[in-house]
Design a protein around this motif. Structure first.
Motif, PDB file in Angstrom:
ATOM      1  N   MET A   1     -72.969  23.771 131.944  1.00 45.51           N
ATOM      2  CA  MET A   1     -73.367  22.506 131.184  1.00 45.51           C
ATOM      3  C   MET A   1     -74.208  22.674 129.865  1.00 45.51           C
ATOM      4  N   ASN A   2     -73.554  22.454 128.766  1.00 37.03           N
ATOM      5  CA  ASN A   2     -74.277  22.410 127.577  1.00 37.03           C
ATOM      6  C   ASN A   2     -73.999  21.208 126.534  1.00 37.03           C
ATOM      7  N   ARG A   3     -74.376  20.106 126.999  1.00 37.62           N
ATOM      8  CA  ARG A   3     -73.846  18.932 126.122  1.00 37.62           C
ATOM      9  C   ARG A   3     -74.972  18.138 125.211  1.00 37.62           C
ATOM     10  N   GLU A   4     -75.167  17.948 124.128  1.00 42.67           N
ATOM     11  CA  GLU A   4     -76.140  17.240 123.323  1.00 42.67           C
ATOM     12  C   GLU A   4     -76.252  15.791 123.922  1.00 42.67           C
ATOM     13  N   GLU A   5     -75.157  15.182 124.398  1.00 33.50           N
ATOM     14  CA  GLU A   5     -75.498  13.708 124.874  1.00 33.50           C
ATOM     15  C   GLU A   5     -76.148  13.675 126.128  1.00 33.50           C
ATOM     16  N   ASP A   6     -76.371  14.654 126.786  1.00 31.11           N
ATOM     17  CA  ASP A   6     -76.803  14.643 128.135  1.00 31.11           C
ATOM     18  C   ASP A   6     -78.351  14.278 127.847  1.00 31.11           C
ATOM     19  N   TYR A   7     -79.021  14.692 126.687  1.00 30.48           N
ATOM     20  CA  TYR A   7     -80.087  14.215 126.297  1.00 30.48           C
ATOM     21  C   TYR A   7     -80.675  12.810 126.653  1.00 30.48           C
ATOM     22  N   PHE A   8     -79.592  12.083 126.333  1.00 29.25           N
ATOM     23  CA  PHE A   8     -79.745  10.644 126.466  1.00 29.25           C
ATOM     24  C   PHE A   8     -79.441  10.068 127.860  1.00 29.25           C
ATOM     25  N   ARG A   9     -79.012  10.776 128.679  1.00 26.48           N
ATOM     26  CA  ARG A   9     -79.040  10.235 130.055  1.00 26.48           C
ATOM     27  C   ARG A   9     -80.239   9.998 130.861  1.00 26.48           C
ATOM     28  N   ASP A  10     -80.539   8.984 131.111  1.00 30.94           N
ATOM     29  CA  ASP A  10     -81.721   8.779 131.965  1.00 30.94           C
ATOM     30  C   ASP A  10     -81.866   9.309 133.117  1.00 30.94           C
ATOM     31  N   ASP A  11     -80.534   9.487 133.916  1.00 32.97           N
ATOM     32  CA  ASP A  11     -80.596   9.692 135.425  1.00 32.97           C
ATOM     33  C   ASP A  11     -80.738  11.428 135.370  1.00 32.97           C
ATOM     34  N   ILE A  12     -80.763  12.102 134.236  1.00 35.19           N
ATOM     35  CA  ILE A  12     -80.855  13.588 134.276  1.00 35.19           C
ATOM     36  C   ILE A  12     -82.472  13.858 133.713  1.00 35.19           C
ATOM     37  N   PRO A  13     -83.239  14.371 134.248  1.00 39.90           N
ATOM     38  CA  PRO A  13     -84.732  14.509 133.944  1.00 39.90           C
ATOM     39  C   PRO A  13     -84.958  15.852 133.098  1.00 39.90           C
ATOM     40  N   MET A  14     -86.016  15.775 132.398  1.00 42.77           N
ATOM     41  CA  MET A  14     -86.424  16.859 131.622  1.00 42.77           C
ATOM     42  C   MET A  14     -87.345  17.783 132.623  1.00 42.77           C
ATOM     43  N   VAL A  15     -87.217  18.945 132.483  1.00 46.93           N
ATOM     44  CA  VAL A  15     -87.926  20.020 133.317  1.00 46.93           C
ATOM     45  C   VAL A  15     -89.562  19.678 132.925  1.00 46.93           C
ATOM     46  N   MET A  16     -90.330  20.325 133.781  1.00 50.75           N
ATOM     47  CA  MET A  16     -91.743  20.257 133.648  1.00 50.75           C
ATOM     48  C   MET A  16     -92.415  20.737 132.672  1.00 50.75           C
ATOM     49  N   GLU A  17     -93.165  20.312 131.998  1.00 55.38           N
ATOM     50  CA  GLU A  17     -93.925  21.206 130.951  1.00 55.38           C
ATOM     51  C   GLU A  17     -94.787  22.442 131.867  1.00 55.38           C
ATOM     52  N   ASP A  18     -94.877  23.212 130.927  1.00 50.62           N
ATOM     53  CA  ASP A  18     -95.632  24.687 131.521  1.00 50.62           C
ATOM     54  C   ASP A  18     -96.924  24.312 131.882  1.00 50.62           C
ATOM     55  N   LEU A  19     -97.273  24.695 133.194  1.00 49.91           N
ATOM     56  CA  LEU A  19     -98.673  24.425 133.604  1.00 49.91           C
ATOM     57  C   LEU A  19     -99.589  25.382 133.072  1.00 49.91           C
ATOM     58  N   LEU A  20     -99.181  26.949 132.898  1.00 52.19           N
ATOM     59  CA  LEU A  20     -99.979  27.572 132.309  1.00 52.19           C
ATOM     60  C   LEU A  20     -99.106  28.369 131.343  1.00 52.19           C
ATOM     61  N   VAL A  21     -99.788  28.982 130.429  1.00 54.13           N
ATOM     62  CA  VAL A  21     -99.038  29.714 129.237  1.00 54.13           C
ATOM     63  C   VAL A  21     -99.189  31.241 129.584  1.00 54.13           C
ATOM     64  N   MET A  22     -97.808  31.630 129.660  1.00 52.36           N
ATOM     65  CA  MET A  22     -97.644  33.098 129.713  1.00 52.36           C
ATOM     66  C   MET A  22     -96.513  33.677 128.861  1.00 52.36           C
ATOM     67  N   ASP A  23     -96.949  34.488 127.775  1.00 54.05           N
ATOM     68  CA  ASP A  23     -95.894  34.616 126.917  1.00 54.05           C
ATOM     69  C   ASP A  23     -94.932  36.036 127.175  1.00 54.05           C
ATOM     70  N   LYS A  24     -95.514  37.019 127.833  1.00 59.01           N
ATOM     71  CA  LYS A  24     -94.796  38.051 128.426  1.00 59.01           C
ATOM     72  C   LYS A  24     -95.303  38.689 129.879  1.00 59.01           C
ATOM     73  N   PRO A  25     -94.323  39.468 130.279  1.00 65.07           N
ATOM     74  CA  PRO A  25     -94.629  39.851 131.533  1.00 65.07           C
ATOM     75  C   PRO A  25     -95.981  40.498 131.589  1.00 65.07           C
ATOM     76  N   ASN A  26     -96.625  40.157 132.745  1.00 64.68           N
ATOM     77  CA  ASN A  26     -97.897  41.087 133.092  1.00 64.68           C
ATOM     78  C   ASN A  26     -99.167  40.744 132.214  1.00 64.68           C
ATOM     79  N   SER A  27     -98.934  39.500 131.287  1.00 65.16           N
ATOM     80  CA  SER A  27    -100.236  39.444 130.491  1.00 65.16           C
ATOM     81  C   SER A  27    -101.050  38.343 131.549  1.00 65.16           C
ATOM     82  N   PRO A  28    -102.545  38.773 131.371  1.00 62.27           N
ATOM     83  CA  PRO A  28    -103.578  38.032 132.254  1.00 62.27           C
ATOM     84  C   PRO A  28    -103.460  36.695 132.074  1.00 62.27           C
TER      85      PRO A  28
END
Length: 452
Positions: A1-28
Protein backbone atom coordinates in the motif's frame (compact mmCIF):
# COMPACT_ATOMS: atom_id res chain seq x y z
CA UNK A 1 0.00 0.00 0.00
CA UNK A 2 1.42 3.38 -0.96
CA UNK A 3 -1.16 6.14 -1.17
CA UNK A 4 -0.51 9.79 -0.42
CA UNK A 5 -4.03 10.29 0.93
CA UNK A 6 -3.35 7.80 3.75
CA UNK A 7 -1.28 10.52 5.40
CA UNK A 8 -4.51 12.32 6.29
CA UNK A 9 -6.25 9.29 7.84
CA UNK A 10 -6.32 9.77 11.59
CA UNK A 11 -6.90 6.07 12.23
CA UNK A 12 -3.50 5.11 10.77
CA UNK A 13 -0.66 6.27 13.07
CA UNK A 14 2.82 7.38 12.10
CA UNK A 15 5.68 5.16 13.21
CA UNK A 16 7.71 6.33 16.21
CA UNK A 17 10.69 8.60 15.86
CA UNK A 18 14.07 6.91 16.25
CA UNK A 19 15.11 6.50 19.87
CA UNK A 20 18.80 6.38 18.89
CA UNK A 21 20.69 7.42 15.76
CA UNK A 22 22.42 4.64 13.85
CA UNK A 23 23.34 5.47 10.25
CA UNK A 24 25.09 2.27 9.19
CA UNK A 25 25.54 -1.29 10.43
CA UNK A 26 27.88 -1.85 13.35
CA UNK A 27 28.45 1.84 14.12
CA UNK A 28 28.93 2.36 17.89
CA UNK A 29 26.16 3.88 20.00
CA UNK A 30 27.44 6.69 22.22
CA UNK A 31 26.13 6.43 25.79
CA UNK A 32 28.11 9.32 27.29
CA UNK A 33 30.73 11.81 26.15
CA UNK A 34 32.61 14.07 28.53
CA UNK A 35 34.11 13.72 32.00
CA UNK A 36 33.68 10.68 34.24
CA UNK A 37 35.52 9.08 37.13
CA UNK A 38 37.17 5.80 37.97
CA UNK A 39 36.83 4.94 41.64
CA UNK A 40 38.89 2.31 43.47
CA UNK A 41 39.78 1.77 47.12
CA UNK A 42 38.12 5.07 48.05
CA UNK A 43 40.15 7.02 45.47
CA UNK A 44 38.88 8.83 42.36
CA UNK A 45 40.60 9.48 39.03
CA UNK A 46 38.97 11.93 36.61
CA UNK A 47 38.97 11.06 32.88
CA UNK A 48 37.69 12.70 29.71
CA UNK A 49 36.32 10.45 26.97
CA UNK A 50 33.36 8.36 25.86
CA UNK A 51 31.30 5.39 26.96
CA UNK A 52 29.82 3.47 24.05
CA UNK A 53 28.01 0.31 22.98
CA UNK A 54 30.26 -1.68 20.64
CA UNK A 55 28.79 -4.32 18.32
CA UNK A 56 31.79 -6.21 16.98
CA UNK A 57 33.43 -8.62 17.51
CA UNK A 58 30.62 -9.17 20.03
CA UNK A 59 28.22 -6.70 21.67
CA UNK A 60 29.54 -5.10 24.86
CA UNK A 61 29.77 -1.71 26.58
CA UNK A 62 33.20 -0.09 26.68
CA UNK A 63 34.90 3.18 27.55
CA UNK A 64 37.86 5.03 26.09
CA UNK A 65 39.38 8.11 27.73
CA UNK A 66 42.43 10.19 28.68
CA UNK A 67 43.47 11.45 32.05
CA UNK A 68 46.30 12.55 34.30
CA UNK A 69 46.71 9.33 36.25
CA UNK A 70 48.95 8.73 39.28
CA UNK A 71 52.01 6.61 38.47
CA UNK A 72 50.89 3.88 40.86
CA UNK A 73 47.49 3.56 39.17
CA UNK A 74 48.75 0.75 36.92
CA UNK A 75 50.00 -1.26 39.89
CA UNK A 76 47.00 -0.67 42.10
CA UNK A 77 44.27 -1.33 39.53
CA UNK A 78 45.70 -3.73 36.98
CA UNK A 79 48.16 -5.77 39.03
CA UNK A 80 46.50 -5.80 42.44
CA UNK A 81 43.13 -6.38 40.77
CA UNK A 82 41.22 -3.85 42.89
CA UNK A 83 37.51 -3.54 42.19
CA UNK A 84 37.11 -0.40 40.08
CA UNK A 85 33.90 1.49 39.33
CA UNK A 86 32.95 4.10 36.74
CA UNK A 87 30.97 7.16 37.86
CA UNK A 88 29.28 9.98 35.98
CA UNK A 89 28.98 12.77 38.52
CA UNK A 90 27.97 11.07 41.74
CA UNK A 91 26.18 8.19 40.06
CA UNK A 92 27.90 4.81 39.93
CA UNK A 93 27.30 3.03 36.59
CA UNK A 94 28.95 -0.20 37.71
CA UNK A 95 32.15 -2.18 37.99
CA UNK A 96 34.63 -1.98 35.11
CA UNK A 97 37.70 -3.85 33.89
CA UNK A 98 40.67 -1.80 32.63
CA UNK A 99 42.09 -3.42 29.49
CA UNK A 100 44.47 -0.75 28.17
CA UNK A 101 46.59 1.74 30.12
CA UNK A 102 49.46 3.47 28.36
CA UNK A 103 51.17 6.81 28.08
CA UNK A 104 49.62 9.24 25.60
CA UNK A 105 51.53 11.70 23.45
CA UNK A 106 50.94 14.43 26.04
CA UNK A 107 53.27 14.46 29.08
CA UNK A 108 51.61 13.12 32.22
CA UNK A 109 48.52 11.94 30.34
CA UNK A 110 47.50 8.30 29.93
CA UNK A 111 45.12 6.56 27.53
CA UNK A 112 42.69 4.29 29.34
CA UNK A 113 40.33 1.73 27.84
CA UNK A 114 38.10 -0.91 29.34
CA UNK A 115 34.71 -2.55 29.55
CA UNK A 116 31.94 -3.04 32.07
CA UNK A 117 31.99 -6.20 34.14
CA UNK A 118 28.23 -6.08 34.65
CA UNK A 119 25.24 -4.22 33.25
CA UNK A 120 25.44 -0.42 33.53
CA UNK A 121 22.43 1.74 34.31
CA UNK A 122 22.45 5.53 34.15
CA UNK A 123 20.53 7.67 36.62
CA UNK A 124 18.22 6.37 39.38
CA UNK A 125 17.57 2.68 38.73
CA UNK A 126 15.53 2.40 41.95
CA UNK A 127 12.67 4.47 40.54
CA UNK A 128 9.64 2.67 39.14
CA UNK A 129 8.49 3.67 35.66
CA UNK A 130 5.23 3.75 33.71
CA UNK A 131 6.72 3.82 30.19
CA UNK A 132 9.72 2.08 28.65
CA UNK A 133 11.23 2.80 25.25
CA UNK A 134 13.70 0.46 23.57
CA UNK A 135 15.33 -0.58 20.27
CA UNK A 136 15.48 -3.86 18.38
CA UNK A 137 18.20 -4.88 15.96
CA UNK A 138 18.15 -7.43 13.12
CA UNK A 139 14.46 -8.37 13.42
CA UNK A 140 13.27 -9.35 9.97
CA UNK A 141 10.50 -7.48 8.16
CA UNK A 142 7.36 -8.19 10.11
CA UNK A 143 4.13 -6.44 11.04
CA UNK A 144 0.54 -6.98 12.17
CA UNK A 145 -0.87 -3.41 12.12
CA UNK A 146 -0.93 -0.59 9.56
CA UNK A 147 1.30 2.40 10.27
CA UNK A 148 2.64 5.23 8.13
CA UNK A 149 6.30 5.94 7.32
CA UNK A 150 7.95 9.01 5.87
CA UNK A 151 10.32 7.80 3.15
CA UNK A 152 12.15 10.14 0.74
CA UNK A 153 9.63 12.92 1.34
CA UNK A 154 6.62 10.67 0.77
CA UNK A 155 4.23 8.94 3.17
CA UNK A 156 3.87 5.19 2.79
CA UNK A 157 1.38 2.98 4.57
CA UNK A 158 1.99 -0.68 5.26
CA UNK A 159 2.16 -3.31 7.99
CA UNK A 160 4.95 -1.46 9.77
CA UNK A 161 3.82 -1.98 13.37
CA UNK A 162 3.53 -4.84 15.86
CA UNK A 163 1.09 -4.36 18.74
CA UNK A 164 0.53 -6.54 21.79
CA UNK A 165 -2.39 -5.54 23.99
CA UNK A 166 -2.57 -6.97 27.51
CA UNK A 167 -4.42 -6.11 30.71
CA UNK A 168 -1.22 -4.89 32.40
CA UNK A 169 0.53 -3.17 29.46
CA UNK A 170 0.58 -2.37 25.77
CA UNK A 171 3.65 -3.08 23.62
CA UNK A 172 4.18 -1.22 20.35
CA UNK A 173 7.06 -2.00 17.97
CA UNK A 174 7.60 0.08 14.79
CA UNK A 175 9.90 -0.27 11.83
CA UNK A 176 12.23 2.68 11.29
CA UNK A 177 11.18 5.14 8.60
CA UNK A 178 14.11 3.95 6.48
CA UNK A 179 13.62 0.26 7.35
CA UNK A 180 13.65 -1.10 3.79
CA UNK A 181 16.86 0.66 2.81
CA UNK A 182 18.68 -0.11 6.04
CA UNK A 183 17.52 -3.74 6.09
CA UNK A 184 18.97 -4.19 2.60
CA UNK A 185 22.23 -2.61 3.80
CA UNK A 186 22.34 -4.99 6.77
CA UNK A 187 21.83 -8.01 4.53
CA UNK A 188 24.73 -6.96 2.31
CA UNK A 189 27.19 -6.11 5.10
CA UNK A 190 26.16 -8.34 8.01
CA UNK A 191 26.59 -7.57 11.69
CA UNK A 192 24.09 -5.44 13.61
CA UNK A 193 21.67 -2.63 12.80
CA UNK A 194 18.89 -1.09 14.89
CA UNK A 195 15.80 -1.49 12.67
CA UNK A 196 12.87 -1.10 15.08
CA UNK A 197 11.78 1.27 17.86
CA UNK A 198 9.59 0.01 20.68
CA UNK A 199 7.52 1.27 23.59
CA UNK A 200 5.83 -0.39 26.56
CA UNK A 201 3.01 1.54 28.21
CA UNK A 202 2.50 0.09 31.69
CA UNK A 203 -0.88 0.29 33.43
CA UNK A 204 0.91 0.39 36.79
CA UNK A 205 4.49 1.39 37.59
CA UNK A 206 7.16 -1.31 37.32
CA UNK A 207 10.62 -1.64 38.83
CA UNK A 208 13.69 -1.96 36.62
CA UNK A 209 13.90 -5.70 37.39
CA UNK A 210 10.24 -6.22 36.43
CA UNK A 211 10.81 -4.30 33.19
CA UNK A 212 13.93 -6.34 32.48
CA UNK A 213 12.04 -9.62 32.90
CA UNK A 214 9.23 -8.42 30.62
CA UNK A 215 11.76 -7.38 27.97
CA UNK A 216 13.54 -10.72 28.30
CA UNK A 217 10.23 -12.52 27.73
CA UNK A 218 9.50 -10.30 24.71
CA UNK A 219 12.97 -11.00 23.33
CA UNK A 220 12.53 -14.77 23.63
CA UNK A 221 9.13 -14.54 21.92
CA UNK A 222 10.49 -12.45 19.05
CA UNK A 223 13.52 -14.75 18.72
CA UNK A 224 11.19 -17.67 17.99
CA UNK A 225 9.49 -15.61 15.28
CA UNK A 226 12.79 -14.32 13.90
CA UNK A 227 14.65 -17.64 13.91
CA UNK A 228 17.66 -15.90 15.46
CA UNK A 229 18.10 -14.31 18.88
CA UNK A 230 16.97 -10.70 19.17
CA UNK A 231 16.28 -8.86 22.44
CA UNK A 232 15.26 -5.30 23.39
CA UNK A 233 18.29 -3.09 23.96
CA UNK A 234 18.93 0.48 25.20
CA UNK A 235 16.01 0.57 27.66
CA UNK A 236 14.82 4.08 28.59
CA UNK A 237 12.54 4.24 31.63
CA UNK A 238 10.09 7.15 32.03
CA UNK A 239 7.89 8.28 34.90
CA UNK A 240 5.10 10.72 34.03
CA UNK A 241 6.93 11.70 30.86
CA UNK A 242 10.34 12.31 32.47
CA UNK A 243 13.35 10.09 31.79
CA UNK A 244 14.52 8.52 35.07
CA UNK A 245 16.97 5.81 33.93
CA UNK A 246 18.77 4.28 30.95
CA UNK A 247 19.52 0.57 31.21
CA UNK A 248 21.74 -1.48 28.92
CA UNK A 249 20.96 -5.18 29.49
CA UNK A 250 23.51 -7.72 28.31
CA UNK A 251 21.02 -9.98 26.54
CA UNK A 252 22.48 -12.28 23.89
CA UNK A 253 21.91 -10.73 20.48
CA UNK A 254 23.17 -12.37 17.31
CA UNK A 255 24.72 -10.88 14.20
CA UNK A 256 22.67 -10.99 11.02
CA UNK A 257 22.44 -14.28 9.15
CA UNK A 258 19.80 -15.29 6.62
CA UNK A 259 17.88 -18.10 8.34
CA UNK A 260 14.76 -20.14 7.77
CA UNK A 261 11.79 -19.52 10.04
CA UNK A 262 8.20 -20.67 10.27
CA UNK A 263 6.87 -17.10 10.28
CA UNK A 264 5.64 -15.19 7.28
CA UNK A 265 6.21 -11.45 6.90
CA UNK A 266 2.71 -10.71 8.12
CA UNK A 267 0.32 -12.21 10.64
CA UNK A 268 -3.21 -11.52 11.77
CA UNK A 269 -3.04 -9.40 14.90
CA UNK A 270 -5.55 -11.63 16.68
CA UNK A 271 -3.38 -14.72 16.20
CA UNK A 272 -0.29 -12.79 17.27
CA UNK A 273 -2.10 -11.64 20.42
CA UNK A 274 -3.23 -15.22 21.15
CA UNK A 275 0.35 -16.45 20.91
CA UNK A 276 1.72 -13.71 23.15
CA UNK A 277 -1.09 -14.16 25.69
CA UNK A 278 -0.29 -17.88 25.97
CA UNK A 279 3.47 -17.24 26.01
CA UNK A 280 3.25 -14.61 28.76
CA UNK A 281 1.03 -16.85 30.91
CA UNK A 282 3.50 -19.72 30.59
CA UNK A 283 6.27 -17.28 31.51
CA UNK A 284 4.64 -16.67 34.91
CA UNK A 285 5.29 -20.30 35.95
CA UNK A 286 8.95 -21.08 36.70
CA UNK A 287 8.91 -24.58 35.19
CA UNK A 288 7.16 -23.40 32.02
CA UNK A 289 9.48 -20.40 31.80
CA UNK A 290 12.48 -22.74 31.93
CA UNK A 291 10.93 -24.77 29.12
CA UNK A 292 10.53 -21.68 26.92
CA UNK A 293 14.04 -20.41 27.65
CA UNK A 294 15.71 -23.75 26.86
CA UNK A 295 13.50 -24.39 23.83
CA UNK A 296 14.17 -21.02 22.17
CA UNK A 297 17.89 -21.06 23.02
CA UNK A 298 18.28 -24.51 21.45
CA UNK A 299 15.97 -23.58 18.57
CA UNK A 300 18.12 -20.60 17.60
CA UNK A 301 21.26 -22.72 17.87
CA UNK A 302 19.73 -25.49 15.74
CA UNK A 303 18.69 -22.84 13.22
CA UNK A 304 22.11 -21.14 13.08
CA UNK A 305 23.99 -21.42 9.75
CA UNK A 306 27.21 -20.70 11.66
CA UNK A 307 27.16 -24.24 13.09
CA UNK A 308 27.53 -27.51 11.21
CA UNK A 309 24.37 -29.42 10.29
CA UNK A 310 25.58 -32.31 12.47
CA UNK A 311 25.76 -30.16 15.62
CA UNK A 312 22.46 -28.53 14.78
CA UNK A 313 20.69 -31.88 14.34
CA UNK A 314 21.79 -32.98 17.81
CA UNK A 315 20.32 -29.72 19.21
CA UNK A 316 17.12 -30.16 17.18
CA UNK A 317 16.46 -33.62 18.61
CA UNK A 318 17.14 -32.24 22.08
CA UNK A 319 14.32 -29.75 21.40
CA UNK A 320 11.95 -32.60 20.54
CA UNK A 321 12.98 -34.47 23.70
CA UNK A 322 12.30 -31.30 25.71
CA UNK A 323 8.88 -30.82 24.09
CA UNK A 324 7.95 -34.46 24.76
CA UNK A 325 8.88 -34.33 28.44
CA UNK A 326 7.49 -30.90 29.33
CA UNK A 327 4.36 -30.94 27.15
CA UNK A 328 3.18 -34.54 26.87
CA UNK A 329 4.55 -36.07 30.10
CA UNK A 330 4.77 -33.31 32.73
CA UNK A 331 1.97 -30.99 31.57
CA UNK A 332 -0.54 -33.20 29.74
CA UNK A 333 0.16 -36.43 31.66
CA UNK A 334 -0.19 -38.41 28.44
CA UNK A 335 2.32 -41.00 29.66
CA UNK A 336 2.88 -41.67 33.35
CA UNK A 337 5.30 -43.70 35.41
CA UNK A 338 8.50 -45.21 34.01
CA UNK A 339 7.12 -45.83 30.52
CA UNK A 340 8.09 -42.33 29.34
CA UNK A 341 11.71 -42.87 30.36
CA UNK A 342 12.11 -46.04 28.32
CA UNK A 343 10.13 -44.99 25.25
CA UNK A 344 12.14 -44.97 22.01
CA UNK A 345 13.11 -41.51 20.77
CA UNK A 346 11.31 -42.06 17.46
CA UNK A 347 8.09 -42.96 19.30
CA UNK A 348 8.38 -39.80 21.41
CA UNK A 349 8.53 -37.77 18.19
CA UNK A 350 5.56 -39.71 16.76
CA UNK A 351 3.51 -38.81 19.83
CA UNK A 352 4.39 -35.13 19.33
CA UNK A 353 3.30 -35.32 15.69
CA UNK A 354 0.06 -37.06 16.63
CA UNK A 355 -0.69 -34.33 19.18
CA UNK A 356 -0.21 -31.76 16.40
CA UNK A 357 -2.22 -33.71 13.77
CA UNK A 358 0.91 -33.86 11.61
CA UNK A 359 1.97 -36.43 9.03
CA UNK A 360 4.89 -38.74 9.87
CA UNK A 361 5.94 -39.14 6.24
CA UNK A 362 9.29 -37.87 4.99
CA UNK A 363 8.55 -34.98 2.55
CA UNK A 364 8.56 -36.12 -1.07
CA UNK A 365 11.22 -33.58 -2.06
CA UNK A 366 13.64 -35.02 0.54
CA UNK A 367 14.74 -37.72 -1.89
CA UNK A 368 18.20 -38.20 -0.37
CA UNK A 369 16.79 -38.78 3.11
CA UNK A 370 14.15 -41.16 1.73
CA UNK A 371 16.92 -43.09 -0.04
CA UNK A 372 18.88 -43.42 3.23
CA UNK A 373 15.84 -44.92 4.96
CA UNK A 374 14.93 -47.29 2.15
CA UNK A 375 14.95 -50.88 3.43
CA UNK A 376 14.84 -49.88 7.11
CA UNK A 377 12.24 -51.62 9.27
CA UNK A 378 10.65 -48.21 9.81
CA UNK A 379 11.20 -45.37 7.36
CA UNK A 380 9.07 -42.42 8.50
CA UNK A 381 10.28 -38.94 9.45
CA UNK A 382 10.79 -39.58 13.19
CA UNK A 383 12.81 -42.73 12.47
CA UNK A 384 14.95 -40.88 9.90
CA UNK A 385 15.83 -38.11 12.38
CA UNK A 386 16.79 -40.60 15.11
CA UNK A 387 18.69 -42.81 12.64
CA UNK A 388 20.93 -39.95 11.49
CA UNK A 389 21.31 -38.40 14.93
CA UNK A 390 22.30 -41.69 16.58
CA UNK A 391 24.96 -42.29 13.96
CA UNK A 392 26.42 -38.88 14.89
CA UNK A 393 26.23 -39.22 18.66
CA UNK A 394 27.36 -42.84 19.00
CA UNK A 395 30.54 -42.34 16.99
CA UNK A 396 31.99 -45.84 16.91
CA UNK A 397 33.58 -47.02 13.68
CA UNK A 398 30.44 -48.58 12.20
CA UNK A 399 28.50 -45.34 12.76
CA UNK A 400 31.29 -43.21 11.32
CA UNK A 401 31.11 -45.30 8.18
CA UNK A 402 27.34 -44.94 8.22
CA UNK A 403 27.59 -41.14 8.41
CA UNK A 404 29.82 -41.04 5.33
CA UNK A 405 27.28 -43.12 3.43
CA UNK A 406 24.37 -40.93 4.58
CA UNK A 407 25.99 -37.84 3.07
CA UNK A 408 25.68 -34.14 3.76
CA UNK A 409 22.42 -33.49 1.88
CA UNK A 410 20.47 -36.18 3.72
CA UNK A 411 21.85 -34.96 7.06
CA UNK A 412 20.71 -31.42 6.26
CA UNK A 413 17.27 -32.75 5.34
CA UNK A 414 17.03 -34.63 8.64
CA UNK A 415 17.95 -31.37 10.41
CA UNK A 416 15.28 -29.33 8.62
CA UNK A 417 12.66 -31.98 9.34
CA UNK A 418 13.54 -32.05 13.05
CA UNK A 419 13.40 -28.25 13.35
CA UNK A 420 10.11 -28.23 11.43
CA UNK A 421 8.57 -30.70 13.89
CA UNK A 422 9.80 -28.58 16.81
CA UNK A 423 8.43 -25.36 15.31
CA UNK A 424 4.97 -26.80 14.77
CA UNK A 425 4.92 -28.28 18.28
CA UNK A 426 5.59 -24.89 19.92
CA UNK A 427 3.06 -23.20 17.64
CA UNK A 428 0.48 -25.73 18.84
CA UNK A 429 1.49 -25.14 22.47
CA UNK A 430 1.13 -21.36 21.94
CA UNK A 431 -2.40 -21.68 20.51
CA UNK A 432 -1.37 -20.55 17.03
CA UNK A 433 -4.33 -21.68 14.95
CA UNK A 434 -6.56 -21.04 11.96
CA UNK A 435 -3.78 -19.33 10.06
CA UNK A 436 -0.72 -19.97 7.92
CA UNK A 437 2.95 -20.70 8.45
CA UNK A 438 5.98 -21.26 6.23
CA UNK A 439 7.09 -24.88 5.91
CA UNK A 440 10.90 -24.86 5.93
CA UNK A 441 11.00 -28.21 4.11
CA UNK A 442 9.62 -26.78 0.85
CA UNK A 443 9.45 -23.01 1.62
CA UNK A 444 5.70 -22.88 0.92
CA UNK A 445 2.90 -21.44 3.07
CA UNK A 446 0.36 -23.85 4.58
CA UNK A 447 -2.55 -23.77 7.00
CA UNK A 448 -1.66 -25.25 10.37
CA UNK A 449 -2.95 -28.85 10.57
CA UNK A 450 -4.98 -28.36 13.77
CA UNK A 451 -7.88 -26.19 14.91
CA UNK A 452 -7.88 -24.43 18.26
Amino acid sequence: MNREEDYFRDDIPMVMEDLLVMDKPNSPIIIHEGPFYLKYEGKKVILEGSIFYRWLPSPDIRFKAKGALPAKFLWEVMEKDFQTYLLIGDYNLGEIIVTVLEEANEPGICDVEGLFAGTPCKEDEQQQVDTVKFCLHNLKSFGTVLAKQKVDGRVRTGQNRIELDCAEYKITIDKRNDFKKQNETLQSTGGFFVLYNGEIQLKKAHSKDEVNDLCFALGMFLSFINGRRVHPIFLHGYKKGSLVWNYYPRAINEAFQGVNSWSLGFMAKMEFDHMWDRFSKLWEDDNSKDFLVFYIKWYCEANSPELSSDTRLIMAQSILELVFNWWLVETAGLIQGKDAKFLDASNKIRLILSSCSMSRDIPENFKELKAVMKGQSSSDGPEAIVHVRNALVHARQTNREKIKKIGGVARMQALQLAIFYGELALLKILNYGNTRFQNRCDHKAYQVPWKN
